[in-house]
Structures are given as C-alpha cells and as structure tokens.
Design a protein around this motif. Structure first.
Motif, PDB file in Angstrom:
ATOM      1  N   PRO A 390       0.818  -1.218   0.000  1.00  0.00           N
ATOM      2  CA  PRO A 390       0.000   0.000   0.000  1.00  0.00           C
ATOM      3  C   PRO A 390       0.855   1.274   0.000  1.00  0.00           C
ATOM      4  O   PRO A 390       1.995   1.274   0.480  1.00  0.00           O
ATOM      5  N   VAL A 391       0.271   2.333  -0.541  1.00  0.00           N
ATOM      6  CA  VAL A 391       0.967   3.620  -0.583  1.00  0.00           C
ATOM      7  C   VAL A 391       1.114   4.169   0.827  1.00  0.00           C
ATOM      8  O   VAL A 391       0.188   4.111   1.642  1.00  0.00           O
ATOM      9  N   ILE A 392       2.299   4.710   1.119  1.00  0.00           N
ATOM     10  CA  ILE A 392       2.518   5.387   2.391  1.00  0.00           C
ATOM     11  C   ILE A 392       2.729   6.873   2.096  1.00  0.00           C
ATOM     12  O   ILE A 392       3.416   7.234   1.132  1.00  0.00           O
ATOM     13  N   VAL A 415      15.004  18.712   6.187  1.00  0.00           N
ATOM     14  CA  VAL A 415      13.808  19.528   6.406  1.00  0.00           C
ATOM     15  C   VAL A 415      13.539  19.555   7.914  1.00  0.00           C
ATOM     16  O   VAL A 415      13.277  18.508   8.514  1.00  0.00           O
ATOM     17  N   PHE A 416      13.615  20.731   8.506  1.00  0.00           N
ATOM     18  CA  PHE A 416      13.360  20.875   9.941  1.00  0.00           C
ATOM     19  C   PHE A 416      11.896  21.264  10.161  1.00  0.00           C
ATOM     20  O   PHE A 416      11.351  22.113   9.444  1.00  0.00           O
ATOM     21  N   CYS A 417      11.257  20.573  11.117  1.00  0.00           N
ATOM     22  CA  CYS A 417       9.826  20.782  11.322  1.00  0.00           C
ATOM     23  C   CYS A 417       9.454  20.449  12.760  1.00  0.00           C
ATOM     24  O   CYS A 417      10.278  19.942  13.544  1.00  0.00           O
ATOM     25  N   GLU A 418       8.190  20.723  13.093  1.00  0.00           N
ATOM     26  CA  GLU A 418       7.699  20.367  14.428  1.00  0.00           C
ATOM     27  C   GLU A 418       7.574  18.842  14.546  1.00  0.00           C
ATOM     28  O   GLU A 418       8.006  18.249  15.539  1.00  0.00           O
ATOM     29  N   LYS A 419       6.993  18.225  13.538  1.00  0.00           N
ATOM     30  CA  LYS A 419       6.813  16.771  13.510  1.00  0.00           C
ATOM     31  C   LYS A 419       6.451  16.360  12.085  1.00  0.00           C
ATOM     32  O   LYS A 419       6.248  17.201  11.214  1.00  0.00           O
ATOM     33  N   TYR A 420       6.381  15.066  11.853  1.00  0.00           N
ATOM     34  CA  TYR A 420       5.908  14.572  10.569  1.00  0.00           C
ATOM     35  C   TYR A 420       4.896  13.457  10.824  1.00  0.00           C
ATOM     36  O   TYR A 420       4.876  12.826  11.892  1.00  0.00           O
ATOM     37  N   ARG A 421       4.036  13.232   9.834  1.00  0.00           N
ATOM     38  CA  ARG A 421       2.948  12.260   9.968  1.00  0.00           C
ATOM     39  C   ARG A 421       3.070  11.212   8.862  1.00  0.00           C
ATOM     40  O   ARG A 421       3.207  11.532   7.682  1.00  0.00           O
ATOM     41  N   LEU A 422       3.014   9.942   9.273  1.00  0.00           N
ATOM     42  CA  LEU A 422       3.027   8.825   8.328  1.00  0.00           C
ATOM     43  C   LEU A 422       1.651   8.179   8.305  1.00  0.00           C
ATOM     44  O   LEU A 422       1.080   7.899   9.369  1.00  0.00           O
ATOM     45  N   THR A 423       1.133   7.920   7.098  1.00  0.00           N
ATOM     46  CA  THR A 423      -0.191   7.320   6.951  1.00  0.00           C
ATOM     47  C   THR A 423      -0.090   6.115   6.016  1.00  0.00           C
ATOM     48  O   THR A 423       0.440   6.213   4.907  1.00  0.00           O
ATOM     49  N   LEU A 424      -0.625   4.989   6.505  1.00  0.00           N
ATOM     50  CA  LEU A 424      -0.565   3.754   5.739  1.00  0.00           C
ATOM     51  C   LEU A 424      -1.759   2.885   6.119  1.00  0.00           C
ATOM     52  O   LEU A 424      -2.061   2.719   7.300  1.00  0.00           O
ATOM     53  N   ASN A 425      -2.458   2.348   5.129  1.00  0.00           N
ATOM     54  CA  ASN A 425      -3.634   1.500   5.377  1.00  0.00           C
ATOM     55  C   ASN A 425      -4.684   2.195   6.254  1.00  0.00           C
ATOM     56  O   ASN A 425      -5.378   1.564   7.045  1.00  0.00           O
ATOM     57  N   GLY A 426      -4.806   3.530   6.116  1.00  0.00           N
ATOM     58  CA  GLY A 426      -5.790   4.270   6.900  1.00  0.00           C
ATOM     59  C   GLY A 426      -5.344   4.582   8.313  1.00  0.00           C
ATOM     60  O   GLY A 426      -6.074   5.265   9.064  1.00  0.00           O
ATOM     61  N   GLU A 427      -4.168   4.109   8.719  1.00  0.00           N
ATOM     62  CA  GLU A 427      -3.630   4.404  10.046  1.00  0.00           C
ATOM     63  C   GLU A 427      -2.603   5.522   9.930  1.00  0.00           C
ATOM     64  O   GLU A 427      -1.863   5.606   8.955  1.00  0.00           O
ATOM     65  N   SER A 428      -2.550   6.387  10.951  1.00  0.00           N
ATOM     66  CA  SER A 428      -1.580   7.481  10.962  1.00  0.00           C
ATOM     67  C   SER A 428      -0.819   7.485  12.273  1.00  0.00           C
ATOM     68  O   SER A 428      -1.321   7.033  13.312  1.00  0.00           O
ATOM     69  N   VAL A 429       0.401   8.002  12.211  1.00  0.00           N
ATOM     70  CA  VAL A 429       1.198   8.171  13.416  1.00  0.00           C
ATOM     71  C   VAL A 429       2.000   9.454  13.274  1.00  0.00           C
ATOM     72  O   VAL A 429       2.561   9.739  12.219  1.00  0.00           O
ATOM     73  N   ASP A 430       1.981  10.284  14.331  1.00  0.00           N
ATOM     74  CA  ASP A 430       2.756  11.519  14.366  1.00  0.00           C
ATOM     75  C   ASP A 430       4.054  11.257  15.114  1.00  0.00           C
ATOM     76  O   ASP A 430       4.051  10.693  16.222  1.00  0.00           O
ATOM     77  N   ILE A 431       5.181  11.690  14.546  1.00  0.00           N
ATOM     78  CA  ILE A 431       6.500  11.442  15.135  1.00  0.00           C
ATOM     79  C   ILE A 431       7.224  12.776  15.283  1.00  0.00           C
ATOM     80  O   ILE A 431       7.417  13.500  14.296  1.00  0.00           O
ATOM     81  N   ASP A 432       7.621  13.095  16.526  1.00  0.00           N
ATOM     82  CA  ASP A 432       8.275  14.379  16.773  1.00  0.00           C
ATOM     83  C   ASP A 432       9.676  14.230  17.363  1.00  0.00           C
ATOM     84  O   ASP A 432      10.303  15.228  17.724  1.00  0.00           O
TER      85      ASP A 432
END
Length: 531
Positions: A390-392, A415-432
C-alpha cells in the motif's frame, strides 16, 4: 566369409584393472565384506608401521578353494550370497594391487607369493594348512600409511554389522544394524529416524542421512560425522558401482526415494506427537516441523511459534551485512491476541527494499514483524497486515526551514519541522522525536525533538563495494549530523557556532586568545581577526 568374436587379453585386462580402484584403501572394505559373508563374528586388522605389514584375520567359515579366490570374476560364494549381494569376484584384486607380497592361510591351504608374480599369471604353490578356524591374510609392503588405515577402518566400521578391530582395539560401530539404534523395516531396508524414534527428544532434528549397503557407507548427505538418519539399504534392490562399491548406481533416484520415505515416516511420527502434546508444547517443535516440511500441522494450532515473529528492537537502520533491526520474541503468541488486535503482525520487507518510512511507521505503531515460515493455509494470513504494497504518505507539520547536510559518506537536504505524519492503510502516526530519511525525496526529515545522528544510517549501510564496514565514516557522520541538528535548532546563533566549532587543543598558540569570525551568506568563513 570372415567371422570374429569378442576376446580378452587377460594380462592387459588385469594390468588395467589396477587403475580402476579409486583408493588404495579400497582393500580394507573388501576384506571386511569377505569376513562378514563368511559369517565371521569379527575381523581384525594388525598393522606394523616398521615393516609396513598388514595382517587381517577373521573367524568365518574359511576359504573353500584358493583356486576360486585367484580366479577373476569367480566369487566363490554360494548362490544365495551372489544373488543377494552381487558378489562379483574382483575384490581380491584390490589386495594384490595394494602390496608387494601376500600370504593367505585358510582351511583349504596356504600360499605366499610376490604379487607381481601372481599378476603375471605365474604358477604358485598351495601348501596344506593346519587350519585352526582363523583365516588370515598378510599383506607385505602395504602401500597406505598407518594413519590412512586407521581413519579408513574407523569410517568403514561405523555401520558394519560385525566387530572390527584395529591393533587389538574394537572400533565404534554406532550405526550398525545391530547397534542400539531402533531400526524399522521399510521398502528401502532398515531405517533409523533420528530424533523421532521412541524415547528420543523430538526437538532434535536433522536433514542429514547416511546410507549403508552391506554394512559399508555409500552416501552421506553431509559430513559423515554429522548426526542424522541411518538407512541400511536392501542389497537385493540397491546396487553399488564397481569396483570400489562405495557409490550407488542411479544415485539421484535412490536419494529421491530416501527423501520420500523419510518425509513419510517423519510425518507419521509428528502427527502422533501432536496428538499427545498440548499446543504450548507442540509449537516448541517448530524447527523440527520445518525441517521435515510438516509446517501444515500448525495450521489449526491456536498459538504462533516464536520463530515466525520478531520485534523492531530499536531505531531502524540499513543493515548491510548484519541483522540488527529485529529481535526474536520470547514466547509464542495466542490466536486470540492476534484476533483481538493486542498483537498486530505485519508483513514487512527489508528496510533496504521498502524504505525507512514503512519501518518507522511499523516501529511507532508497535507492529510485530512476520518472519516467513508457515504453511500457506495457516490462520495467521487472515490477520497479517501488509505494510509493503500500500501507498505510504509523508506529511510535514510546521516546517521551519531547510539546510543541506554534507557528511563524509552521506549528504542531502534536511527539512526541519515540528513533527511529521506517516499514513498507511488508513492508520496514521505523528512522530516528533526521531528523524527519518525519505529516499524518494532524498532528504532527511528532522522533527523538533530529534537528538541523535542515527538517521544517516537510514541513508547508507556504510558498507563499501567490497563489503567492508566503514565504521569511522559512520561514527563521523553520526556526530556531524547531531551537531548539524543542534546548530540548526539552537535558540542563539552563538550556541550554534560553538557546537559546530572543532576543538583547538593541538594548537597552543591559540590558547587564551579572542577572535572575531565573519561568515558569508552561504556560511563560508569570510574573515578571522584576533581581538
């Protein structure tokens, strides 16, 4: 009309047969066979290194006719032995080719002669013998060395049915058909199934097997000393190649038959074991089931063997020539835990193949990784989550700025940021707090709480083209990236500069001095002035 027919030049035939025997020690097996066929209870080999003399004795029925012994292609054995064991009457030649003189003493008489004279068809004198029930052969100037004789006899004795002695010591015969091994009768012959026989530990398994014909080894699937199954082939159905008789005729076909019978016997025994054990105990035998291709016996067992599961133990990196990302689980997992989502199991390829984004997603979503090794109809596949196809998607949250990292081994945009979000199979996770390398964009995503330089190991395994691990380059890049992050996230420019400056301990002329450093728009040093 002229006619002709096949004829034989006896002298040239005998001379050429000298080169047919593969090894000079072939004679040892032939003499052992002669003793066994004579219904002896032992065969003894006495070797004197000083005189290079080998004396062989047995207590068998003796040689009925020395003339038959000296006749090529006349075995001298009775019809039953010939039909059952295919005795061809050329084994004694191996004795003649292995020494310079030979003496034979048996119930029908004795002789002593130089082998060159015998092979030249010169007549010999047979004298009467005062036979005491022991047949003996003495081979003078025996060609093999003492260590060759001993090692070969030890190898040949392992499966031999009668006692074999060397210089007075009885040799071990752990695989003999009359040993303590529990043989069973099959269409192949007598079979011992390693580890799965009665009162044995079924968790011990082996893919190896050892084939014997008429008590002597004819095939080892691996090293002959390795533990494994033992088969004494039925000599009325299986044949060895002349003259050494240490290789099977139609070997590939025989091996296929052996594997088929071993598989069948192993399955029958494993099915019986399954009926006797609890699910917890049965899954402990995963390795045994895998060895004998019986993994389908786990299909209805409500526990997953620990061998098919792994946990992502730490920050995922490219593994190169070593496996570091996964660690084994300590206990089997129940089907109910998988069905209820307490344990989520994912199909996830190597990081080098599927990229760091999917591994970071699996790690932060607490997925366990499936290690292939179950039957295709196992219940787990109804619950296995595919993280490969599946596409991530990667979404950057509150980007602050971008900067270019230049390391010794890897480089790329960060790329510096507050956090990033990964989404796969309808599930998401925020990583900071853990940076990730996005190989599709060839950039490092650095969230606000990143505190190490490990992300460079997602960009490279640090193995060069010769598979040499470049440890110093890896450590330098980790250190430089850590400083690079601190410098780019420091609240005060002076703090960033201090972190990026090297130490100057090797230059005492700079100690206790003050300098002004001017940087250009691209970060290069424009001037350095002492204050």
């Amino acid at each position: 009309m002229n006619t002709t027919q096949l004829s034989v030049n006896p002298e040239k035939l005998i001379k050429n047969l000298r080169f047919s025997f593969t090894q000079s020690t072939t004679v040892l097996g032939e003499l052992m066979q002669n003793a066994r066929r004579a219904d002896a209870t032992f065969v003894s080999f006495e070797y004197s290194q000083d005189t290079r003399t080998l004396k062989v004795c047995d207590d068998g029925c003796g040689i009925a006719c020395l003339k038959t012994l000296l006749t090529v292609a006349e075995s001298g054995w009775d019809v039953d032995v010939i039909e059952r064991e295919h005795a061809f009457g050329i084994g004694f030649l191996s004795a003649l080719f292995s020494c310079e003189a030979i003496s034979v003493d048996s119930k029908c008489g004795r002789f002593s002669v130089d082998t060159a004279a015998l092979l030249a068809f010169q007549p010999i004198v047979i004298e009467p013998a005062d036979w005491q029930g022991i047949t003996s052969l003495t081979l003078t100037q025996f060609k093999p060395e003492a260590d060759q004789v001993e090692s070969q006899l030890r190898r040949l004795a392992r499966g031999f049915p009668i006692e074999v002695r060397f210089n007075g010591v009885s040799l071990d015969r752990p695989r003999a058909i009359n040993s303590t091994l529990p043989f069973i009768e099959t269409e192949l012959g007598e079979l011992y199934v390693y580890g799965l026989s009665q009162d044995e530990d079924w968790l011990r398994q082996s893919e190896y097997f050892h084939l014997y014909l008429q008590g002597l080894p004819v095939y080892h699937s691996h090293h002959e000393r390795d533990p494994g199954h033992v088969i004494h082939l039925d000599s009325s159905h299986f044949f060895a190649r002349l003259p050494d008789r240490d290789k099977l005729i139609d070997e590939a076909q025989v091996i296929a038959e052996v594997k088929h019978v071993l598989q069948r016997e192993a399955r029958q025994r494993l099915e019986a074991i399954k009926n006797q054990l609890s699910a917890e105990d049965f899954v402990q035998g995963y390795d045994t089931l895998k060895t004998y291709r019986c993994l389908d016996l786990l299909n209805d067992v409500p526990l997953l063997p620990k061998q098919v599961l792994a946990i992502i133990q730490d920050y995922p990196i490219k593994e190169g020539c070593s496996s570091v990302n996964l660690t084994s689980v300590s206990q089997p997992v129940s089907r109910s835990d998988v069905e209820n989502g307490l344990v989520k199991v994912a199909d996830l390829g190597d990081l080098d193949e599927v990229g760091a984004l999917r591994w970071m997603f699996a790690w932060h979503r607490d997925y366990w990784v499936f290690r292939p090794g179950l039957d295709a109809r196992h219940w787990l596949f109804s619950y296995l989550v595919d993280l490969n196809a599946p596409v991530i998607t990667l979404d950057i949250v509150n980007e602050t700025h971008r900067a270019f990292f230049e390391g010794q081994w890897v480089s790329g945009q960060a790329v510096f940021c507050e956090k990033y979000r990964l989404t796969l199979n309808g599930e998401s996770v925020d990583i900071d707090h853990d940076a990730v390398y996005d190989e599709d964009q060839d950039c490092f995503i650095v969230p606000s709480r990143e505190s190490s330089g490990l992300v460079v190991c997602q960009a490279s395994s640090y193995y060069d083209e010769w598979d040499t691990f470049m440890e110093s380059a890896k450590e330098a890049d980790e250190w430089d990236f850590d400083n690079f992050v601190v410098a780019n996230t420091a609240d005060k420019p002076a703090d960033a500069l201090q972190r990026l400056l090297p130490t100057f301990g090797s230059c005492p002329a700079l100690f206790s001095r003050t300098f002004q450093i001017v940087l250009g728009n691209d970060g290069d040093v424009v001037t350095v002035a002492e204050m």
